[in-house]
Design a protein around this motif. Sequence first.
Motif, mmCIF file in Angstrom:
data_model
loop_
_atom_site.group_PDB
_atom_site.id
_atom_site.type_symbol
_atom_site.label_atom_id
_atom_site.label_comp_id
_atom_site.label_asym_id
_atom_site.label_seq_id
_atom_site.Cartn_x
_atom_site.Cartn_y
_atom_site.Cartn_z
ATOM 1 N N THR A 176 -25.488 -69.829 -96.147
ATOM 2 C CA THR A 176 -26.530 -68.359 -96.529
ATOM 3 C C THR A 176 -25.897 -67.778 -95.522
ATOM 4 O OG1 THR A 176 -28.571 -70.568 -97.105
ATOM 5 C CG2 THR A 176 -28.755 -68.271 -96.392
ATOM 6 N N PHE A 177 -25.836 -68.126 -94.272
ATOM 7 C CA PHE A 177 -25.576 -66.986 -93.038
ATOM 8 C C PHE A 177 -24.576 -65.772 -93.573
ATOM 9 C CE2 PHE A 177 -27.622 -67.326 -88.884
ATOM 10 C CZ PHE A 177 -28.902 -67.764 -89.363
ATOM 11 N N ALA A 178 -23.104 -66.508 -94.914
ATOM 12 C CA ALA A 178 -22.197 -65.843 -94.694
ATOM 13 C C ALA A 178 -22.810 -65.230 -96.247
ATOM 14 C CB ALA A 178 -21.439 -67.004 -95.536
ATOM 15 N N MET A 179 -23.180 -65.989 -97.668
ATOM 16 C CA MET A 179 -23.868 -64.946 -98.614
ATOM 17 C C MET A 179 -24.544 -63.497 -98.162
ATOM 18 S SD MET A 179 -22.942 -66.229 -101.144
ATOM 19 C CE MET A 179 -24.830 -65.841 -102.637
ATOM 20 N N LEU A 180 -25.829 -63.778 -96.667
ATOM 21 C CA LEU A 180 -26.718 -62.848 -96.571
ATOM 22 C C LEU A 180 -25.485 -61.257 -95.544
ATOM 23 C CD1 LEU A 180 -29.571 -64.727 -94.593
ATOM 24 C CD2 LEU A 180 -29.895 -63.492 -96.590
ATOM 25 N N HIS A 181 -24.078 -62.320 -95.239
ATOM 26 C CA HIS A 181 -23.370 -61.076 -94.831
ATOM 27 C C HIS A 181 -23.448 -60.320 -95.804
ATOM 28 C CE1 HIS A 181 -24.025 -62.759 -91.084
ATOM 29 N NE2 HIS A 181 -23.042 -61.590 -90.255
ATOM 30 N N GLY A 182 -23.354 -60.493 -97.642
ATOM 31 C CA GLY A 182 -22.669 -60.136 -98.454
ATOM 32 C C GLY A 182 -20.992 -59.713 -98.591
ATOM 33 N N ALA A 183 -20.869 -57.945 -98.341
ATOM 34 C CA ALA A 183 -18.928 -57.818 -97.926
ATOM 35 C C ALA A 183 -18.473 -58.979 -96.618
ATOM 36 C CB ALA A 183 -18.509 -56.475 -98.413
ATOM 37 N N ASP A 184 -19.025 -58.752 -96.067
ATOM 38 C CA ASP A 184 -18.284 -59.152 -94.382
ATOM 39 C C ASP A 184 -18.488 -60.842 -94.540
ATOM 40 O OD1 ASP A 184 -18.070 -56.659 -94.200
ATOM 41 O OD2 ASP A 184 -20.137 -56.157 -93.235
ATOM 42 N N ALA A 185 -18.971 -61.783 -96.124
ATOM 43 C CA ALA A 185 -19.267 -62.942 -95.957
ATOM 44 C C ALA A 185 -17.979 -63.634 -94.852
ATOM 45 C CB ALA A 185 -18.990 -63.450 -97.150
ATOM 46 N N GLU A 186 -16.569 -63.414 -95.508
ATOM 47 C CA GLU A 186 -15.433 -64.126 -95.451
ATOM 48 C C GLU A 186 -15.251 -63.769 -93.460
ATOM 49 O OE1 GLU A 186 -14.940 -62.784 -99.751
ATOM 50 O OE2 GLU A 186 -15.870 -62.336 -97.807
ATOM 51 N N ALA A 187 -15.150 -62.120 -93.270
ATOM 52 C CA ALA A 187 -15.373 -62.061 -91.771
ATOM 53 C C ALA A 187 -15.584 -63.543 -90.540
ATOM 54 C CB ALA A 187 -15.335 -60.440 -91.823
ATOM 55 N N PHE A 188 -17.391 -63.015 -91.749
ATOM 56 C CA PHE A 188 -18.060 -63.642 -90.927
ATOM 57 C C PHE A 188 -17.923 -65.603 -90.376
ATOM 58 C CE2 PHE A 188 -21.385 -67.211 -91.531
ATOM 59 C CZ PHE A 188 -22.068 -67.036 -90.012
ATOM 60 N N LEU A 189 -17.878 -65.657 -91.618
ATOM 61 C CA LEU A 189 -16.845 -67.561 -91.629
ATOM 62 C C LEU A 189 -15.749 -67.622 -90.990
ATOM 63 C CD1 LEU A 189 -17.662 -67.933 -95.252
ATOM 64 C CD2 LEU A 189 -18.534 -69.652 -93.231
ATOM 65 N N ASP A 190 -14.194 -66.279 -90.771
ATOM 66 C CA ASP A 190 -13.265 -66.816 -90.011
ATOM 67 C C ASP A 190 -13.658 -66.579 -88.473
ATOM 68 O OD1 ASP A 190 -11.798 -66.434 -92.463
ATOM 69 O OD2 ASP A 190 -11.874 -64.692 -92.558
ATOM 70 N N ARG A 191 -14.548 -66.319 -87.989
ATOM 71 C CA ARG A 191 -15.106 -66.030 -86.887
ATOM 72 C C ARG A 191 -15.384 -67.146 -86.797
ATOM 73 N NH1 ARG A 191 -16.841 -61.194 -88.589
ATOM 74 N NH2 ARG A 191 -19.467 -61.214 -88.203
ATOM 75 N N GLU A 192 -16.219 -68.050 -87.320
ATOM 76 C CA GLU A 192 -17.121 -68.837 -86.786
ATOM 77 C C GLU A 192 -16.196 -69.916 -87.275
ATOM 78 O OE1 GLU A 192 -20.496 -69.601 -86.126
ATOM 79 O OE2 GLU A 192 -20.405 -67.595 -85.900
ATOM 80 N N ASN A 193 -14.953 -70.065 -87.477
ATOM 81 C CA ASN A 193 -13.451 -70.797 -87.376
ATOM 82 C C ASN A 193 -13.962 -72.612 -88.555
ATOM 83 O OD1 ASN A 193 -11.184 -71.832 -86.870
ATOM 84 N ND2 ASN A 193 -11.481 -73.148 -85.170
ATOM 85 N N VAL A 194 -14.626 -72.168 -89.832
ATOM 86 C CA VAL A 194 -14.809 -73.391 -90.898
ATOM 87 C C VAL A 194 -13.962 -73.085 -92.036
ATOM 88 C CG1 VAL A 194 -16.593 -73.144 -89.435
ATOM 89 C CG2 VAL A 194 -16.918 -71.692 -91.211
ATOM 90 N N GLU A 195 -13.879 -74.201 -92.969
ATOM 91 C CA GLU A 195 -13.514 -74.152 -94.074
ATOM 92 C C GLU A 195 -14.132 -73.961 -94.826
ATOM 93 O OE1 GLU A 195 -10.352 -76.983 -96.533
ATOM 94 O OE2 GLU A 195 -11.746 -78.270 -94.628
ATOM 95 N N TYR A 196 -13.393 -72.981 -95.826
ATOM 96 C CA TYR A 196 -14.943 -72.250 -97.063
ATOM 97 C C TYR A 196 -14.003 -71.827 -97.901
ATOM 98 C CZ TYR A 196 -13.595 -67.376 -95.102
ATOM 99 O OH TYR A 196 -12.462 -66.499 -94.766
ATOM 100 N N TRP A 197 -14.948 -71.635 -99.431
ATOM 101 C CA TRP A 197 -13.972 -71.398 -100.184
ATOM 102 C C TRP A 197 -15.328 -70.314 -100.750
ATOM 103 C CZ3 TRP A 197 -14.475 -76.332 -98.213
ATOM 104 C CH2 TRP A 197 -13.693 -76.831 -98.081
#
Length: 304
Positions: free
Chosen positions: A280-301
Amino acid sequence: AISLAAKSSQNDSVELTRQPYGWRGTFQAMASPCEVHVADPSRKIAQNVVDAVITETRRIEKKFSRYRSDSITCRINTADGSWTAIDAETASLLEYADKLFNLSNGKFDITSGVLRQVWKFDGSDRVPSQSAIENVRRLIGWQRVQLQTNRIRLEAGMEIDFGGIGKEYAVDRAGLIAQRITPQCMINFGGDLVATGTAVSAHSWRVAVENPAAENSPKTHIELIRGAIATSGDSQRFLLKNGTRYSHILNPLTGWPVVNAARSITVSAANCTLAGMLATFAMLHGADAEAFLDRENVEYWCIR
């Protein structure tokens, strides 16, 4: 596969189907198709797991659903500015919502459900006016809620909605309860799931992730041994007007859909509650979703 119709102790219609790894039980809850995969040859054990999962799921749904007049959520929302007594479980969820509000800088706000009064994500082109949005936004603001250890008070007209965290919480609770009966199972509520272990003959559970941007495209498959997966996206709920797609992921600070939101984000984490929060947080980051998840160091698709 052998399909055996069964009745759980909660009078729910349950389909219990024999599988190579054990059993698969299905039922409906929380507006989602629910699955319980049990890696055990015993039908009795599988039925006990499904019954236990349904009992806990129905308990949570009855207690926290905003659609039920007898839920704690309804009592809080209809208190008309008065204090409402809450128990420890409710207080814990509210404290978690408070944490998410602060971590998201106000973008995750469980008082923002009132936006549904003006946003109807039914695939149509009915986009609300700015004045209609602003009229509803005056009722949004978790920072205005008074929360104490055993009670809560909302300003008259304000509401809370556990929809953003309730299903993931139910998945985790169901997984814990199922694990008391058998150590090897997977619980899946509408794509939010947790695995407690796999069958001896299998290395992992194979989970498919659909691509909402391309209906006939190949699915992504995730191999899951233990842990959880949660998905946030707009494949079913959106508006389309003049070629612009409006996602149902709303920013409570503006009252409008998040700009440049991904079509779907799936996150893997230790538990479903955490996975759901990150998605949900990644969705709220819009265009920066991937950058947010990369910073969190989690596996995502992420699908756009």
